[in-house]
Design a protein around this motif. Structure first.
Motif, short mmCIF file in Angstrom:
data_model
loop_
_atom_site.label_atom_id
_atom_site.label_comp_id
_atom_site.label_asym_id
_atom_site.label_seq_id
_atom_site.Cartn_x
_atom_site.Cartn_y
_atom_site.Cartn_z
N ALA A 138 -7.39 4.47 4.42
CA ALA A 138 -8.53 4.23 3.53
C ALA A 138 -8.08 3.58 2.23
CB ALA A 138 -9.26 5.54 3.26
N GLU A 139 -6.93 4.02 1.70
CA GLU A 139 -6.41 3.43 0.48
C GLU A 139 -6.04 1.96 0.69
OE1 GLU A 139 -3.18 6.02 -0.36
OE2 GLU A 139 -4.45 7.62 -1.17
N ALA A 140 -5.47 1.66 1.85
CA ALA A 140 -5.12 0.27 2.15
C ALA A 140 -6.37 -0.60 2.23
CB ALA A 140 -4.35 0.21 3.47
N PHE A 141 -7.39 -0.11 2.92
CA PHE A 141 -8.62 -0.88 3.06
C PHE A 141 -9.29 -1.06 1.70
CE2 PHE A 141 -8.87 1.23 7.48
CZ PHE A 141 -8.08 0.24 8.03
N ALA A 142 -9.36 0.00 0.90
CA ALA A 142 -10.02 -0.09 -0.41
C ALA A 142 -9.25 -1.02 -1.35
CB ALA A 142 -10.14 1.31 -1.03
N LYS A 194 -15.19 9.38 -0.67
CA LYS A 194 -15.82 8.08 -0.88
C LYS A 194 -14.84 7.20 -1.66
CE LYS A 194 -19.84 6.36 -3.51
NZ LYS A 194 -21.04 6.83 -4.25
N TYR A 195 -14.39 6.13 -1.04
CA TYR A 195 -13.46 5.20 -1.67
C TYR A 195 -14.21 3.94 -2.10
CZ TYR A 195 -9.53 7.87 0.31
OH TYR A 195 -8.63 8.87 0.64
N LEU A 196 -14.04 3.56 -3.36
CA LEU A 196 -14.64 2.33 -3.87
C LEU A 196 -13.55 1.43 -4.42
CD1 LEU A 196 -17.78 3.72 -5.76
CD2 LEU A 196 -17.75 2.42 -3.62
N PRO A 197 -13.53 0.16 -4.01
CA PRO A 197 -12.52 -0.75 -4.53
C PRO A 197 -12.85 -1.18 -5.96
CG PRO A 197 -14.03 -1.92 -3.08
CD PRO A 197 -14.43 -0.48 -3.03
N ARG A 198 -11.84 -1.34 -6.77
CA ARG A 198 -12.02 -1.84 -8.13
C ARG A 198 -11.72 -3.35 -8.14
NH1 ARG A 198 -12.25 2.55 -11.70
NH2 ARG A 198 -11.19 4.47 -11.03
N GLY A 199 -12.44 -4.08 -8.95
CA GLY A 199 -12.18 -5.50 -9.10
C GLY A 199 -12.89 -6.37 -8.08
N TYR A 200 -13.75 -5.78 -7.26
CA TYR A 200 -14.52 -6.54 -6.26
C TYR A 200 -16.00 -6.31 -6.53
CZ TYR A 200 -10.19 -7.06 -3.58
OH TYR A 200 -8.92 -7.37 -3.18
N PHE A 217 0.84 -1.18 0.00
CA PHE A 217 0.00 0.00 0.00
C PHE A 217 0.88 1.24 0.00
CE2 PHE A 217 -2.66 -3.07 2.54
CZ PHE A 217 -3.41 -3.45 1.45
N LYS A 218 1.11 1.82 -1.17
CA LYS A 218 1.93 3.02 -1.26
C LYS A 218 1.44 3.84 -2.45
CE LYS A 218 5.40 0.26 -3.70
NZ LYS A 218 6.78 -0.23 -3.67
N PRO A 219 1.59 5.16 -2.38
CA PRO A 219 1.13 6.00 -3.47
C PRO A 219 1.80 5.62 -4.79
CG PRO A 219 1.67 7.32 -1.55
CD PRO A 219 2.16 5.93 -1.28
N SER A 220 1.01 5.25 -5.79
CA SER A 220 1.55 4.87 -7.08
C SER A 220 0.40 4.80 -8.07
CB SER A 220 2.25 3.50 -7.00
OG SER A 220 1.31 2.47 -6.76
N MET A 241 -5.61 1.93 -10.17
CA MET A 241 -6.18 0.71 -10.73
C MET A 241 -6.99 -0.05 -9.70
SD MET A 241 -5.19 0.85 -13.85
CE MET A 241 -5.59 -0.83 -14.40
N SER A 242 -6.67 0.12 -8.42
CA SER A 242 -7.31 -0.70 -7.39
C SER A 242 -8.45 0.00 -6.66
CB SER A 242 -6.27 -1.16 -6.35
OG SER A 242 -5.69 -0.05 -5.71
N LEU A 243 -8.55 1.34 -6.82
CA LEU A 243 -9.61 2.04 -6.10
C LEU A 243 -9.97 3.33 -6.80
CD1 LEU A 243 -8.33 4.68 -4.31
CD2 LEU A 243 -7.18 2.76 -3.19
N GLN A 244 -11.12 3.85 -6.43
CA GLN A 244 -11.60 5.13 -6.93
C GLN A 244 -11.97 6.01 -5.75
OE1 GLN A 244 -15.43 4.93 -8.85
NE2 GLN A 244 -15.11 6.82 -10.01
N ARG A 245 -11.55 7.29 -5.77
CA ARG A 245 -11.92 8.22 -4.71
C ARG A 245 -12.74 9.36 -5.28
NH1 ARG A 245 -7.83 11.68 -0.89
NH2 ARG A 245 -8.34 13.43 -2.25
#
Length: 313
Positions: free
Chosen positions: A68-72, A37-43, A7-10, A15-19
């Motif tokens: 939040a990024e880690a959780f998403a 609002k964080y939504l995970p991608r691919g789930y 989980f690091k800024p990149s 690709m893995s989440l939307q804010r």
């Protein structure tokens, strides 16, 4: 389990989440809760949803995004919000009853949105909002799936030495209280300051650690002030009184060298709450669990394991 080190800024995060930035109507007409609002991608939706807010005088820009990024990234949706008197507001008043009401507003909001699973609502809090998570988790009518807290305020703050500044701070609190009763503008004092000065959090190194831990606050809306009567909000708030009523899984990450929120009181709450899990970090201070600090990885790893064990994606 996804290791925390991923989980690091990149560009991978995109690709893995939307804010998305949203404004959630509060119970006060015309007042909104500023939120991410964080939504995970691919789930596949509906997603389990984690509701997150900051501690005393904190705003969401102060290092809540990395969690939040880690959780998403692991499949959990998140709502990170500011209370109605904070964020883009310039009111800067800590009102515990209003903050608990704002949490309830967000709980109701996420349960009205199709992308979230209404049966998998998780509360997350740090410091004062950790106390809110404990208080709300004890309300069985809310049907909270789990609660996560780190260095939570359970009703007992570490003691400050008696001083002239302490008396002046209490006088300022009384003065502000009367002003607000009369409908006048709040009287502000520093939210944090050097030991022996007027302010609320005047613990040793507190101001330096806030500046060091949250360097981004210089570019955000945060200013170091709070209404004087907010002191009474802390003095009269005791989340530990409801701990024995908690029935959902509860994680308490305890910073054993916390010099703001009394860690021994936190450990007592962990004993009272049924089914609670406590993770003690022996050498951690109050600010050491945030992103970029020495014990953030250990705290986040414990939180991820707790979530995946108790509210799996």
């Amino acid at each position: 389990m996804i290791p925390c080190s991923t989980f690091k800024p990149s560009e991978d995060l995109e690709m893995s989440l939307q804010r998305i930035t949203v404004k959630i109507p509060s119970v006060t007409p015309g007042w909104y809760l500023d939120a991410w609002k964080y939504l995970p991608r691919g789930y596949k939706a509906p997603h389990p949803i984690i509701i997150m807010a900051h501690g005393f005088c904190g705003i969401k820009e102060m290092n809540l995004a990395p969690c939040a990024e880690a959780f998403a990234s692991a499949g959990y949706a998140c709502i990170v919000f500011d209370y109605r008197r904070w964020g883009t507001s310039d009111r800067n008043i800590v009102d515990v009853a209003e903050q608990l009401q704002d949490f309830r507003t967000v709980i109701k909001y996420v349960r009205s949105q199709p992308e979230y699973d209404p049966g998998r609502v998780i509360l997350w809090g740090t410091s004062l909002s950790g106390g809110h998570a404990i208080t709300l988790a004890s309300d069985v009518s809310l049907n909270i799936a789990a609660a996560v807290t780190q260095c939570p305020f359970t009703g007992v703050a570490c003691k400050l030495p008696f001083s002239r500044a302490m008396v002046m701070t209490l006088c300022a609190a009384v003065y502000d209280w009367f002003r607000q009763i009369l409908g006048l503008a709040p009287y502000y004092i520093p939210a944090t300051g050097r030991p022996g000065t007027v302010g609320v959090l005047t613990y040793e190194h507190c101001l330096d650690r806030i500046t060091e831990t949250f360097p981004m606050i210089k570019q955000s809306q945060w200013n170091n002030q709070v209404s004087g009567a907010s002191v009474f909000a802390l003095m009269s708030y005791h989340p530990s009184s409801r701990a024995s009523e908690i029935r959902c899984p509860l994680l308490m990450v305890v910073a054993e060298e916390d010099n703001l929120c009394d860690s021994s009181s936190t450990l007592k709450v962990a004993e009272l709450a049924q089914g609670s899990i406590k993770v003690s970090i022996p050498t951690a201070g109050h600010f050491d669990l945030y992103s970029g600090q020495p014990h953030h990885e250990a705290s986040l790893r414990a939180q991820m394991e707790f979530l995946q064990d108790n509210v799996p994606v």
